[in-house]
Write an enzyme that holds these catalytic residues in place. Sequence first.
Site, PDB file in Angstrom:
ATOM      1  N   GLU A 120      -1.360  -8.820   4.719  1.00 31.23           N
ATOM      2  CA  GLU A 120      -1.193  -8.972   6.172  1.00 31.23           C
ATOM      3  C   GLU A 120      -2.519  -8.887   6.917  1.00 31.23           C
ATOM      4  O   GLU A 120      -2.588  -9.233   8.105  1.00 31.23           O
ATOM      5  CB  GLU A 120      -0.201  -7.935   6.713  1.00 31.23           C
ATOM      6  N   CYS A 175       0.835  -1.195   0.000  1.00 27.95           N
ATOM      7  CA  CYS A 175       0.000   0.000   0.000  1.00 27.95           C
ATOM      8  C   CYS A 175       0.877   1.254   0.000  1.00 27.95           C
ATOM      9  O   CYS A 175       1.544   1.533  -0.984  1.00 27.95           O
ATOM     10  CB  CYS A 175      -0.975  -0.040   1.171  1.00 27.95           C
ATOM     11  N   HIS A 186      -3.648  -5.547   0.888  1.00 31.03           N
ATOM     12  CA  HIS A 186      -3.028  -5.854   2.178  1.00 31.03           C
ATOM     13  C   HIS A 186      -3.094  -7.352   2.509  1.00 31.03           C
ATOM     14  O   HIS A 186      -4.030  -7.805   3.171  1.00 31.03           O
ATOM     15  CB  HIS A 186      -3.739  -5.080   3.291  1.00 31.03           C
TER      16      HIS A 186
END
Length: 265
Positions: A222, A96, A220
């Site tokens: 994660e 990002c 994302h």
Amino acid sequence: MPPKVLILSGYGINCEEETAFAFTRAGGSAELVHINDLIESPERLKDFQIFMIPGGFSYGDHTGAGKGMANKILNNLREEVLHFVKNRDTLTLGICNGFQVLASLGLVPALDGKYGERQVALIKNDSDRYQCQWVKLKNNNPDGIFTRDMNDLYCPIAHGEGKVFAEASVLDQLEAHNQIAFTYTDNPHDPLLPQNPNGSLRDIAGITDQSGRVLGMMPHPERSIFFHQRPDFTNLRETLIRNGEALPYMHDGIKLFENAISYFQ
């Protein structure tokens, strides 16, 4: 010894904790390092195998997404970061805002080995607003360092400037050299949302340098390492239970971090 991961921290970065958790869960040894501390002791980079720039809004994105942090690095750590990327067998990841920083630094796509020369930009979404939703990504390089043996990835985006923009000649080279790691694709989980949420040219969601050791991506992973993080988790849970099937524990995103760690093992 597990590979050491430097997770960059600093003003406006807000994804460092979950990114460190993902790398630790994948078997790495993650350490949060503030940008000012790294500038004070740039030799610390020598202790790490992975350099990671997380998501957020570094320096408020006041001069453009990722540009403030990129200039901070260029003005204080340029040679050290270039040495880390070019002259050592290391990995570099930007997610990002981190992707925006990598693009500003010229670390991706670095066509023809031109590290430090900006070749792509991340500009305002076509919607002209911040967007936060889950997207489906096609893995275009199942043999890549970060993307090896990965299925297509289901994970969230959270950005206002995520449209990948570059000259047609640059995009052609990215395709020719297999540097487009991820593209946005049909989302069967929410067909009412647009396939390409920000208008990225050629549906690009993530790119690498030509070595494959540097990856920048807008979504994302994660935030998609556990099955229960999915927005449709409760519905899927009930369906699996009623069918007598086991509930998965992990989810798509963890594989990317496991691949990064296994590269050094």
